[in-house]
Design a protein around this motif. Structure first.
Motif, mmCIF file in Angstrom:
data_model
loop_
_atom_site.group_PDB
_atom_site.id
_atom_site.type_symbol
_atom_site.label_atom_id
_atom_site.label_comp_id
_atom_site.label_asym_id
_atom_site.label_seq_id
_atom_site.Cartn_x
_atom_site.Cartn_y
_atom_site.Cartn_z
ATOM 1 N N LYS A 64 13.682 87.386 63.838
ATOM 2 C CA LYS A 64 12.998 87.108 62.572
ATOM 3 C C LYS A 64 12.902 88.373 61.716
ATOM 4 C CE LYS A 64 10.227 83.456 64.628
ATOM 5 N NZ LYS A 64 8.895 83.074 65.114
ATOM 6 N N LYS A 67 16.303 89.247 60.230
ATOM 7 C CA LYS A 67 16.612 88.368 59.101
ATOM 8 C C LYS A 67 15.881 88.832 57.848
ATOM 9 C CE LYS A 67 16.507 83.598 57.569
ATOM 10 N NZ LYS A 67 16.019 82.258 57.799
ATOM 11 N N ARG A 68 14.598 89.135 58.007
ATOM 12 C CA ARG A 68 13.804 89.602 56.856
ATOM 13 C C ARG A 68 14.314 90.934 56.341
ATOM 14 N NH1 ARG A 68 11.770 88.575 52.352
ATOM 15 N NH2 ARG A 68 9.824 89.594 51.861
ATOM 16 N N HIS A 69 14.661 91.829 57.243
ATOM 17 C CA HIS A 69 15.202 93.130 56.853
ATOM 18 C C HIS A 69 16.491 92.945 56.044
ATOM 19 C CE1 HIS A 69 17.644 96.807 57.511
ATOM 20 N NE2 HIS A 69 16.492 97.399 57.272
ATOM 21 N N HIS A 70 17.350 92.044 56.506
ATOM 22 C CA HIS A 70 18.588 91.771 55.783
ATOM 23 C C HIS A 70 18.320 91.228 54.387
ATOM 24 C CE1 HIS A 70 22.839 90.860 55.328
ATOM 25 N NE2 HIS A 70 22.472 89.676 54.857
ATOM 26 N N GLU A 71 17.358 90.324 54.297
ATOM 27 C CA GLU A 71 17.005 89.754 52.987
ATOM 28 C C GLU A 71 16.511 90.848 52.037
ATOM 29 O OE1 GLU A 71 14.039 86.908 54.035
ATOM 30 O OE2 GLU A 71 15.476 85.434 54.744
ATOM 31 N N LEU A 72 15.707 91.763 52.533
ATOM 32 C CA LEU A 72 15.143 92.817 51.688
ATOM 33 C C LEU A 72 16.174 93.862 51.287
ATOM 34 C CD1 LEU A 72 11.728 93.373 53.503
ATOM 35 C CD2 LEU A 72 12.103 92.278 51.265
ATOM 36 N N HIS A 74 19.510 93.407 51.121
ATOM 37 C CA HIS A 74 20.710 92.866 50.479
ATOM 38 C C HIS A 74 20.371 91.928 49.312
ATOM 39 C CE1 HIS A 74 22.253 94.163 54.400
ATOM 40 N NE2 HIS A 74 23.354 94.418 53.714
ATOM 41 N N SER A 75 19.244 92.193 48.670
ATOM 42 C CA SER A 75 18.881 91.338 47.534
ATOM 43 C C SER A 75 18.984 92.088 46.233
ATOM 44 C CB SER A 75 17.467 90.804 47.704
ATOM 45 O OG SER A 75 16.539 91.848 47.834
#
Length: 75
Positions: A64, A67-72, A74-75
């Motif tokens: 989890k 996933k959150r790290h990737h969202e932050l 790569h946005s």
């Protein structure tokens, strides 16, 4: 014997990386430049060695967080 030495050295390096992460957090040092997914992988691996049950829980939480790290990042 050499394989065991390499395996032990790898274990120590991972343990040192997690210790450095803990120290950075404890001393309020920014950790944004760290490879957080790698830290999480090492943390899961080391936790699993100590307690397979906790290792599974750590793996679930880690997924989890990754996933959150990737969202932050790569946005």
């Amino acid at each position: 014997l050499e394989f065991r030495r390499v395996l032990f050295r790898s274990f120590l390096n991972k343990l040192k990386r997690i210790k450095n992460l803990r120290d950075a957090i404890a001393h309020h040092v920014p950790i944004l430049d760290r490879n957080i997914p790698k830290d999480l992988d090492y943390l899961c691996e080391l936790t699993n060695l100590l307690s397979p049950i906790m290792g599974e829980e750590t793996q679930t939480s880690s997924a989890k967080l990754k996933k959150r790290h990737h969202e932050l990042t790569h946005s």
